[in-house]
Design a protein around this motif. Structure first.
Motif, PDB file in Angstrom:
ATOM      1  N   SER A 117       0.865  -1.196  -0.106  1.00 15.06           N
ATOM      2  CA  SER A 117      -0.094  -0.081  -0.021  1.00 15.06           C
ATOM      3  C   SER A 117       0.833   1.246   0.049  1.00 15.06           C
ATOM      4  O   SER A 117       0.267   2.489  -0.089  1.00 15.06           O
ATOM      5  CB  SER A 117      -0.746  -0.044   1.313  1.00 15.06           C
ATOM      6  OG  SER A 117      -0.078   0.322   2.311  1.00 15.06           O
TER       7      SER A 117
ATOM      8  N   ASP B  74      -6.380  -5.890  -0.858  1.00 15.96           N
ATOM      9  CA  ASP B  74      -7.153  -5.201  -1.683  1.00 15.96           C
ATOM     10  C   ASP B  74      -6.790  -3.939  -1.997  1.00 15.96           C
ATOM     11  O   ASP B  74      -6.774  -3.129  -0.982  1.00 15.96           O
ATOM     12  CB  ASP B  74      -8.551  -5.150  -0.800  1.00 15.96           C
ATOM     13  CG  ASP B  74      -9.693  -4.489  -1.576  1.00 15.96           C
ATOM     14  OD1 ASP B  74      -9.558  -4.137  -2.638  1.00 15.96           O
ATOM     15  OD2 ASP B  74     -11.004  -4.646  -0.890  1.00 15.96           O
TER      16      ASP B  74
ATOM     17  N   ARG C  82      -8.548  -0.256  -1.243  1.00 14.70           N
ATOM     18  CA  ARG C  82      -8.446   0.649  -0.155  1.00 14.70           C
ATOM     19  C   ARG C  82      -7.439   1.784   0.089  1.00 14.70           C
ATOM     20  O   ARG C  82      -7.479   2.450   1.002  1.00 14.70           O
ATOM     21  CB  ARG C  82      -7.702  -0.501   1.388  1.00 14.70           C
ATOM     22  CG  ARG C  82      -8.646  -1.541   1.551  1.00 14.70           C
ATOM     23  CD  ARG C  82      -8.322  -2.482   2.333  1.00 14.70           C
ATOM     24  NE  ARG C  82      -7.859  -1.905   3.684  1.00 14.70           N
ATOM     25  CZ  ARG C  82      -8.431  -1.994   4.727  1.00 14.70           C
ATOM     26  NH1 ARG C  82      -9.745  -2.659   4.700  1.00 14.70           N
ATOM     27  NH2 ARG C  82      -8.086  -1.536   5.890  1.00 14.70           N
ATOM     28  N   TYR C  83      -6.512   1.505  -0.823  1.00 16.41           N
ATOM     29  CA  TYR C  83      -5.384   2.778  -0.720  1.00 16.41           C
ATOM     30  C   TYR C  83      -5.136   3.259  -2.219  1.00 16.41           C
ATOM     31  O   TYR C  83      -4.289   4.387  -2.212  1.00 16.41           O
ATOM     32  CB  TYR C  83      -4.105   2.087  -0.154  1.00 16.41           C
ATOM     33  CG  TYR C  83      -3.651   0.683  -0.546  1.00 16.41           C
ATOM     34  CD1 TYR C  83      -2.908   0.780  -1.956  1.00 16.41           C
ATOM     35  CD2 TYR C  83      -4.121  -0.332  -0.054  1.00 16.41           C
ATOM     36  CE1 TYR C  83      -2.640  -0.300  -2.442  1.00 16.41           C
ATOM     37  CE2 TYR C  83      -3.443  -1.371  -0.700  1.00 16.41           C
ATOM     38  CZ  TYR C  83      -2.802  -1.486  -1.822  1.00 16.41           C
ATOM     39  OH  TYR C  83      -2.244  -2.556  -2.260  1.00 16.41           O
TER      40      TYR C  83
END
Lengths: 324, 379
Positions: free
Chosen positions: B204, B273, B276-277
């Protein structure tokens, strides 16, 4: 009370300590907006700001090294190392710096630091995501090593770790992360570092374990013949070891099995059995039995359940010890 | 005494095939011919397509519980494919991270080995005889030193036409071992190519949080390693950069650094996932730079590709991938004693005892001691 998983209980402890003490900062790979790969820091960057929940470069040595600097300068860093297997690059900073500063400066510089690390196998993870290195750090003087197995213990112990004036490695058994929920007090509380917990009282045999293995031991206990009365101890803190609780139990039962995921040779079971023979030699009815991982590389996941001590193998160890 | 400039630095970026599949003739032509023939481009396109299809099937295998965590290569295929083609099979060494499936396959690893690895089976790392590559490397940024050591061995043994290439991501450049690898390679002057697949994200963490430098390539300059940045989704640029780097390494004996600017179109792994970012807008911009799309456009413009060929390739890819999955899933279960089989050339007594009693004893107690007290004591 709140009904929480281990992940949620740790998250709550982090949030409460950050609320209570401005010096507490979190740092690590992906701990920010993403909330960490296991979501342990979920929502904290959004709530406290990214300056207190800092995504770092991908550099474990760097993460611990700058945490040491933060701690020296009066902060309370709580770095995360993403997986047990990635502690390697940080070893130098942990063992050669964090652990030694108090001693080598005769107390002038201290390192209040809590290193959070998901640990252990059993979740079908890739290689280097399933190791149990707690004995390595217990063997290194100057570090405290904690490994809770339940949400309630995790919250109280993490709070103690963050408030502790010395470096603590806080291992989180990832197999338990979302395995079950438990009632956890929402108010802040501490559980002292260095105190084991008697999970089940019994008279015939003592079983000592920690982390995810607590649950395999409970399963083994349920499968024992009904007339076997087993005392199960969750060590909770690996270092310092609560020898008093261990000795009190083994003086009563005269028999003991130590169970851990890590390889058996030079594992914590060796240290514990040595302490037992030092303290309880005349009470012993049988040699202390160790049930651990084999002395091999942790296998990839197709064979991991054959490697990890399961209820069946633990049960065998208990029966072998009882039969002696 | 006036101040003098003692060092200046710059990094060139190379793109030959743009996002619309248009070739820069001045850069692509050598001796009147494109540096990649149509046959070679078709080969790369087919390799990328098969690799992409395998990647998509692997994702589904994980989602349906037939495989563990898997890191998709999607979007980055041109780096591994064109670099794999530029390296000399059977003589050069490939030292991958884990988004170079195509290069590993091109250099001799059967594809089902890669699935086996992610299915939690060490046999997926059992590199076949003659294939010169190391297994997928899970710890980040540690294996570039191994490539440097391999290249050093080439130099020590005076093997003139050999070179190693190692792949790693932008995140790996933050690890200390990355800098150690470059410093060793530079000071020892060994033939190793450092290929950074700068895919913009380390899980991320975006590149600009990972490093403050505008390029990855410039890091090499501080070790006096020649460096170039290329469009990593452009098979021509990647091929030319790696081919030229290899020539440099082999002729001059020193290392070379290539930054392939690319993008991870998928999640970090199936356990991640990315929604999310990172934004959908960012992903869709990069989806437009997909190496497969532009390579196909180029071939169609050259009249070297058409719908029939595409249809045939898609069917062939399905069949190939079906066979790969069948080979990975059809392998017999590993023997439990295999936990011990490869610990040492020869097992010591402790390990032998653990292996031999793993099914019958708890491991801690010497089996000869079990039940001792219950035997007659005075017999």
């Amino acid at each position: 009370m709140a009904n929480l998983t281990l992940v949620q209980a740790i998250n709550l402890a982090l949030a409460q300590e950050m609320e209570r003490d401005d010096r507490v900062v979190l740092l690590g790979e992906d701990v920010g907006v993403n909330g960490g790969v296991f979501r342990v820091t979920e929502g904290l960057a959004q709530r406290f700001g990214e300056h207190r929940v800092q995504n770092t470069p991908l550099d474990e040595s760097g993460i611990i090294g700058v945490s040491i600097g933060l701690a020296m300068a009066g902060m309370r860093p709580v770095p995360e190392i993403q997986f047990d297997g990635f502690l390697g690059p940080a070893y130098d900073q942990i063992v050669n710096h964090a652990a030694r500063f108090r001693n080598r400066t005769r107390g002038a510089i201290t390192i209040p630091l809590t290193i959070r690390v998901p640990v252990g196998g059993g979740i079908h993870a890739p290689e280097l995501h399933s190791d149990s290195p707690e004995a390595i750090y217990a063997h290194s003087p100057g570090l405290k090593v904690v490994m809770p197995s339940t949400p309630r213990d995790a919250k109280g112990l993490l709070t103690s770790a963050i408030r502790d004036p010395d470096p603590v490695i806080f291992f989180e058994p990832k197999r338990v992360y979302r395995a079950y929920r438990e009632e956890v007090p929402e108010d802040e509380y501490t559980i002292p570092i260095g105190k084991a917990k008697v999970v089940n009282e019994g008279d015939d045999i003592t079983v000592i374990t920690w982390g995810a293995s607590v649950f395999q031991c409970l399963e083994a206990m349920d499968a024992l013949p009904e007339d076997v009365s087993l005392e199960l101890i969750d060590l909770r803190t690996i270092d310092p070891i609560d020898t008093d609780t261990i000795a009190a139990s083994v003086e009563k039962t005269g028999r003991c099995v130590v169970v851990h995921e890590a390889p058996v040779t030079c594992g914590l079971g060796a240290e514990i059995s040595s302490r037992i023979q030092e303290r309880c030699f005349l009470n012993l009815e049988a040699p202390v039995q160790r049930v651990g991982g084999f002395d091999t590389i942790m296998p990839y996941y197709k064979l991991e359940l054959d490697y990890l001590p399961d209820a069946q193998r633990i049960g065998k160890g208990i029966m072998e010890c009882l039969a002696y | 005494m006036p101040k003098t400039t003692v060092y200046t630095a710059s990094i060139e970026n190379l793109q030959i095939l743009d996002e619309d599949g248009v070739l820069d003739e001045s850069l692509a032509m050598e001796d009147g011919r494109p540096i990649l023939t149509d046959e070679q481009v078709m080969y790369l396109y087919e390799q990328m397509w098969i690799g992409r299809h395998l990647d998509e099937v692997a994702f589904k295998l994980q989602r349906s519980g037939r495989m563990g965590t898997y890191p998709q290569n999607k979007g980055q295929e041109a780096n591994a494919a064109a670099a794999g083609l530029a390296m000399k099979k059977g003589s050069d060494y490939i030292v991958p991270a884990y988004r170079e499936n195509i290069a590993m396959h091109m250099h001799g690893l059967p594809y089902h080995y890669i699935l086996l690895h992610w299915m939690g089976d060490e046999r997926g790392n059992q590199i076949p005889e003659g294939a010169l590559l190391t297994p997928l490397s899970v710890p980040i940024g540690t294996h570039m030193l191994h490539a440097t050591g391999i290249a050093w061995a080439f130099k020590l043994r005076k093997e003139p036409d050999r070179c190693a290439i190692t792949f790693f991501g932008d995140g790996a450049t933050s690890e200390g071992d990355f800098h150690g690898a470059m410093n060793f390679a530079s000071t020892l002057s060994v033939p190793v190519i450092f290929y950074c697949q700068n895919n913009q994200w380390a899980i991320s963490v975006p590149r600009e949080q990972q490093m403050n430098s505008p390029t990855v390539a410039q890091k090499a300059l501080s070790y006096e390693i020649p460096a170039i940045q290329v469009d990593g989704n452009d098979v021509f640029a990647v091929y030319k950069a790696v081919r030229d780097a290899r020539r440099h390494c082999v002729r001059n004996g020193g290392p070379y650094f290539i930054e392939g600017v690319t993008y991870r179109l998928g999640d970090h792994t199936t356990a991640d996932d990315a929604r999310r970012y990172r934004s959908d807008e960012e992903v869709s911009v990069w989806a437009g730079k997909d190496p497969l799309i532009r390579t196909r456009k180029y071939l169609v413009n050259r009249e070297a590709w058409n719908d029939e060929r595409q249809f045939e390739l898609e069917n062939r890819a399905k069949k190939i991938v079906h066979e790969i999955v069948a080979a990975a899933e059809g392998i017999e279960a590993p023997r439990v004693s295999d936990i011990f089989s490869h610990m040492f050339a020869e097992l010591d007594n402790d390990l032998r005892r653990q292996r031999d009693t793993m099914r019958t004893s708890s491991i801690g107690q010497d089996p000869s001691q079990i039940g001792l007290r219950s035997q007659p004591q005075n017999a």
